[in-house]
Enzyme design. Structure first.
Site, PDB file in Angstrom:
ATOM      1  N   TYR A   1      16.832 101.664 -59.567  1.00 44.93           N
ATOM      2  CA  TYR A   1      16.113 101.997 -58.331  1.00 44.93           C
ATOM      3  C   TYR A   1      15.266 103.255 -58.584  1.00 44.93           C
ATOM      4  O   TYR A   1      14.052 103.265 -58.382  1.00 44.93           O
ATOM      5  CB  TYR A   1      17.111 102.222 -57.191  1.00 44.93           C
ATOM      6  CG  TYR A   1      16.493 102.827 -55.951  1.00 44.93           C
ATOM      7  CD1 TYR A   1      15.777 102.034 -55.059  1.00 44.93           C
ATOM      8  CD2 TYR A   1      16.591 104.200 -55.675  1.00 44.93           C
ATOM      9  CE1 TYR A   1      15.188 102.589 -53.927  1.00 44.93           C
ATOM     10  CE2 TYR A   1      16.008 104.757 -54.549  1.00 44.93           C
ATOM     11  CZ  TYR A   1      15.302 103.941 -53.684  1.00 44.93           C
ATOM     12  OH  TYR A   1      14.716 104.490 -52.573  1.00 44.93           O
TER      13      TYR A   1
ATOM     14  N   LYS B   1      11.259 103.706 -58.775  1.00 46.12           N
ATOM     15  CA  LYS B   1      10.593 104.520 -57.749  1.00 46.12           C
ATOM     16  C   LYS B   1       9.678 105.539 -58.448  1.00 46.12           C
ATOM     17  O   LYS B   1       8.619 105.885 -57.935  1.00 46.12           O
ATOM     18  CB  LYS B   1      11.607 105.256 -56.853  1.00 46.12           C
ATOM     19  CG  LYS B   1      12.391 104.397 -55.884  1.00 46.12           C
ATOM     20  CD  LYS B   1      11.553 103.634 -54.872  1.00 46.12           C
ATOM     21  CE  LYS B   1      11.050 104.452 -53.706  1.00 46.12           C
ATOM     22  NZ  LYS B   1      10.302 103.610 -52.720  1.00 46.12           N
TER      23      LYS B   1
HETATM   24  N1  LIG Z   1      17.259 104.667 -47.230  1.00 48.61           N
HETATM   25  C1  LIG Z   1      17.055 105.833 -47.793  1.00 48.61           C
HETATM   26  O1  LIG Z   1      17.889 106.735 -47.728  1.00 48.61           O
HETATM   27  C2  LIG Z   1      15.768 106.122 -48.490  1.00 48.61           C
HETATM   28  C3  LIG Z   1      14.790 105.153 -48.628  1.00 48.61           C
HETATM   29  N2  LIG Z   1      13.616 105.468 -49.236  1.00 48.61           N
HETATM   30  C4  LIG Z   1      12.540 104.489 -49.328  1.00 48.61           C
HETATM   31  O2  LIG Z   1      12.189 104.092 -48.014  1.00 48.61           O
HETATM   32  C5  LIG Z   1      11.597 102.793 -48.045  1.00 48.61           C
HETATM   33  C6  LIG Z   1      12.209 101.943 -46.965  1.00 48.61           C
HETATM   34  O3  LIG Z   1      13.554 101.694 -47.312  1.00 48.61           O
HETATM   35  P1  LIG Z   1      14.768 101.611 -46.314  1.00 48.61           P
HETATM   36  O4  LIG Z   1      14.354 102.087 -44.980  1.00 48.61           O
HETATM   37  O5  LIG Z   1      15.924 102.247 -46.991  1.00 48.61           O
HETATM   38  O6  LIG Z   1      15.085 100.065 -46.311  1.00 48.61           O
HETATM   39  P2  LIG Z   1      14.488  98.856 -45.449  1.00 48.61           P
HETATM   40  O7  LIG Z   1      15.309  97.687 -45.826  1.00 48.61           O
HETATM   41  O8  LIG Z   1      14.386  99.243 -44.022  1.00 48.61           O
HETATM   42  O9  LIG Z   1      13.006  98.686 -46.002  1.00 48.61           O
HETATM   43  C7  LIG Z   1      12.718  98.057 -47.207  1.00 48.61           C
HETATM   44  C8  LIG Z   1      11.497  97.158 -47.027  1.00 48.61           C
HETATM   45  O10 LIG Z   1      11.209  96.561 -48.289  1.00 48.61           O
HETATM   46  C9  LIG Z   1      10.937  95.185 -48.113  1.00 48.61           C
HETATM   47  N3  LIG Z   1      11.401  94.452 -49.292  1.00 48.61           N
HETATM   48  C10 LIG Z   1      12.670  94.404 -49.780  1.00 48.61           C
HETATM   49  N4  LIG Z   1      12.725  93.552 -50.826  1.00 48.61           N
HETATM   50  C11 LIG Z   1      11.462  93.064 -51.011  1.00 48.61           C
HETATM   51  C12 LIG Z   1      10.882  92.148 -51.925  1.00 48.61           C
HETATM   52  N5  LIG Z   1      11.646  91.531 -52.815  1.00 48.61           N
HETATM   53  N6  LIG Z   1       9.556  91.898 -51.837  1.00 48.61           N
HETATM   54  C13 LIG Z   1       8.806  92.518 -50.914  1.00 48.61           C
HETATM   55  N7  LIG Z   1       9.301  93.385 -49.988  1.00 48.61           N
HETATM   56  C14 LIG Z   1      10.605  93.657 -50.039  1.00 48.61           C
HETATM   57  C15 LIG Z   1      11.762  94.784 -46.889  1.00 48.61           C
HETATM   58  O11 LIG Z   1      11.191  93.658 -46.262  1.00 48.61           O
HETATM   59  C16 LIG Z   1      11.693  96.029 -46.017  1.00 48.61           C
HETATM   60  O12 LIG Z   1      10.573  95.979 -45.180  1.00 48.61           O
HETATM   61  C17 LIG Z   1      11.810 102.270 -49.475  1.00 48.61           C
HETATM   62  O13 LIG Z   1      10.617 102.412 -50.187  1.00 48.61           O
HETATM   63  C18 LIG Z   1      12.884 103.192 -50.041  1.00 48.61           C
HETATM   64  O14 LIG Z   1      12.754 103.316 -51.438  1.00 48.61           O
HETATM   65  C19 LIG Z   1      13.358 106.720 -49.717  1.00 48.61           C
HETATM   66  C20 LIG Z   1      14.286 107.687 -49.613  1.00 48.61           C
HETATM   67  C21 LIG Z   1      15.567 107.483 -48.997  1.00 48.61           C
HETATM   68  C1  LIG Z   2      31.032 105.425 -50.916  1.00 45.60           C
HETATM   69  C2  LIG Z   2      30.755 106.853 -50.553  1.00 45.60           C
HETATM   70  C3  LIG Z   2      31.086 107.809 -51.646  1.00 45.60           C
HETATM   71  C4  LIG Z   2      29.337 107.125 -50.094  1.00 45.60           C
HETATM   72  C5  LIG Z   2      28.925 106.326 -48.873  1.00 45.60           C
HETATM   73  C6  LIG Z   2      27.613 106.813 -48.298  1.00 45.60           C
HETATM   74  C7  LIG Z   2      26.409 106.234 -48.982  1.00 45.60           C
HETATM   75  C8  LIG Z   2      26.281 104.791 -48.563  1.00 45.60           C
HETATM   76  C9  LIG Z   2      25.114 107.011 -48.681  1.00 45.60           C
HETATM   77  C10 LIG Z   2      25.281 108.526 -48.792  1.00 45.60           C
HETATM   78  C11 LIG Z   2      23.962 109.079 -49.383  1.00 45.60           C
HETATM   79  C12 LIG Z   2      23.030 107.912 -49.284  1.00 45.60           C
HETATM   80  C13 LIG Z   2      21.747 107.903 -50.045  1.00 45.60           C
HETATM   81  C14 LIG Z   2      21.148 106.691 -50.393  1.00 45.60           C
HETATM   82  C15 LIG Z   2      21.824 105.383 -50.075  1.00 45.60           C
HETATM   83  C16 LIG Z   2      23.088 105.486 -49.211  1.00 45.60           C
HETATM   84  C17 LIG Z   2      23.917 106.705 -49.584  1.00 45.60           C
HETATM   85  C18 LIG Z   2      24.357 106.621 -51.046  1.00 45.60           C
HETATM   86  C19 LIG Z   2      19.877 106.639 -51.220  1.00 45.60           C
HETATM   87  C20 LIG Z   2      20.293 106.327 -52.649  1.00 45.60           C
HETATM   88  C21 LIG Z   2      18.934 105.549 -50.708  1.00 45.60           C
HETATM   89  C22 LIG Z   2      17.651 105.477 -51.498  1.00 45.60           C
HETATM   90  C23 LIG Z   2      17.054 106.770 -51.899  1.00 45.60           C
HETATM   91  O1  LIG Z   2      15.884 106.829 -52.163  1.00 45.60           O
HETATM   92  C24 LIG Z   2      17.891 107.971 -52.027  1.00 45.60           C
HETATM   93  C25 LIG Z   2      19.082 107.956 -51.097  1.00 45.60           C
HETATM   94  C26 LIG Z   2      19.973 109.164 -51.305  1.00 45.60           C
HETATM   95  C27 LIG Z   2      21.120 109.223 -50.331  1.00 45.60           C
END
Ligand SMILES: NC(=O)C1=CN([C@@H]2O[C@H](COP(=O)(O)OP(=O)(O)OC[C@H]3O[C@@H](n4cnc5c(N)ncnc54)[C@H](O)[C@@H]3O)[C@@H](O)[C@H]2O)C=CC1
Ligand SMILES: CC(C)CCC[C@@H](C)[C@H]1CC[C@H]2C3=C(CC[C@]12C)[C@@]1(C)CCC(=O)C[C@@H]1CC3
Length: 291
Positions: free
Chosen positions: A90, A94
């Site tokens: 991942y 990224k």
């Molecule tokens: N969840 C987190 O803590 C963090 C997420 N991000 C980034 O934020 C963005 C949104 O992610 P989230 O909100 O976590 O998840 P999400 O599931 O809400 O968004 C992911 C999006 O990617 C699309 N997607 C997934 N697989 C695909 C594929 N095979 N082909 C085309 N589109 C596809 C989905 O339709 C969805 O719209 C991502 O770029 C992720 O890397 C960045 C930092 C932290």
């Molecule tokens: C099983 C436990 C030790 C942890 C459970 C919590 C986790 C599911 C989340 C805590 C921090 C989160 C996090 C992400 C995903 C969900 C957690 C690991 C990311 C890896 C998602 C994608 C990113 O770009 C960075 C995020 C950092 C924090």
């Protein structure tokens, strides 16, 4: 728009001025080929399609984890180098994705790009963070604190992440300092990782983790488990809850400075961590612990 096909993208992008590129497989999918196809080649297709369709601005949802190698990051700025040894596919893809988008910035051709790097996004009804946490708690695996429990981490409320994206789009114009740059967008309130998790768990009526385990012990166990999962893949499919990435995130400091976003685009978080946790917990009545 969830597609990687350029011929499908171009007509959908005709007449569009700004594209917010947020697509990525979830980190838990752990599928190397899929990560490359979506985050790397898919992003190249998006950029190409944007150019062909005459889109002028692209805002990428990157991640602060592009600089995370599994060791402490304290108040990290955007000047930190990309992780040389990314901790998972991942993160690796990224990094490739962000480089593609920022490298495509070309003010002379009226094509402007910027990358937003949030960290630990959470909010109402999100399918990742809280559901994974509750599932782990329900399996009885949330009893332990990995490390000393004092490590500070950024968790970012979704509305603040969206606000950062909108400010970035509004700031993207020729001669603006934001063109071709990356910006940390967080809640700007680093919190002990285990305190944040405990507040969410207690808010949903689960016990908080109590017993401490040495960080390195758990990290190497997680590494061993992930190797086992890989070796046994042809025979049985199992997905370890404690991956090396999750353990590293749970046991190290990783919080980032938003100074550059504040200065260049006037970013301030709109929702505090307290409000954000309250709103998030309220949105999951179905995940509350049954009496
Ligand atoms: N969840 C987190 O803590 C963090 C997420 N991000 C980034 O934020 C963005 C949104 O992610 P989230 O909100 O976590 O998840 P999400 O599931 O809400 O968004 C992911 C999006 O990617 C699309 N997607 C997934 N697989 C695909 C594929 N095979 N082909 C085309 N589109 C596809 C989905 O339709 C969805 O719209 C991502 O770029 C992720 O890397 C960045 C930092 C932290
Ligand atoms: C099983 C436990 C030790 C942890 C459970 C919590 C986790 C599911 C989340 C805590 C921090 C989160 C996090 C992400 C995903 C969900 C957690 C690991 C990311 C890896 C998602 C994608 C990113 O770009 C960075 C995020 C950092 C924090």
């Amino acid at each position: 728009m969830a597609t990687r096909s350029r011929p499908d993208l171009v007509p959908a992008l005709e007449g569009v001025t700004v594209v917010f590129h947020c697509a990525s497989p979830a980190p838990s999918s752990n599928n190397k080929e899929l990560f490359y196809r979506v985050n790397y080649t898919g992003t190249k297709a998006v950029i190409q399609a944007c150019k062909e369709a005459g889109v002028q601005k692209v805002v990428l949802t990157s991640s602060a984890s592009v600089v995370f190698e599994g060791t402490d990051v304290k108040d990290g700025t955007e000047d930190l180098p990309y992780a040389k040894k990314p901790i998972d596919y991942y993160t690796e893809t990224k990094i490739l994705q962000e480089k593609e988008v920022l490298g495509a910035n070309n003010p002379d051709e009226n094509f402007l790009t910027v990358a937003i790097r949030p960290h630990g996004i959470f909010g109402p009804r999100d399918p990742q963070l809280v559901p994974i946490l509750v599932e782990t708690a329900r399996k009885g695996k949330m009893k332990f604190i990995i490390g000393d429990g004092k490590n500070l981490v950024d968790f970012t409320y979704v509305e603040n992440v969206v606000h950062g994206h909108i400010l970035a789009a509004e700031s993207l114009h020729k001669n603006s300092p934001v063109c071709g740059k990356a910006y940390h967008i967080t809640n700007d309130e680093p919190v002990p990782f285990w305190e944040f998790l405990s507040r969410v768990l207690v808010g949903l009526d689960y016990e908080p983790p109590r017993y401490r385990l040495p960080y390195l012990l758990v990290y190497y166990l997680a590494l061993l488990l992930s190797l086992l999962a890989l070796l046994l893949k042809p025979f049985i499919a199992f997905k370890p809850t404690f991956t090396p990435m999750r353990v590293a995130l749970a046991g190290t400091h990783h919080y980032y400075s938003c100074k550059r976003a504040k200065e260049d685009m006037g970013y301030r978080p709109l929702v505090s961590l307290d409000q954000a946790i309250e709103r998030t917990v309220q949105s999951y009545p179905q995940l509350r612990r049954a009496e």
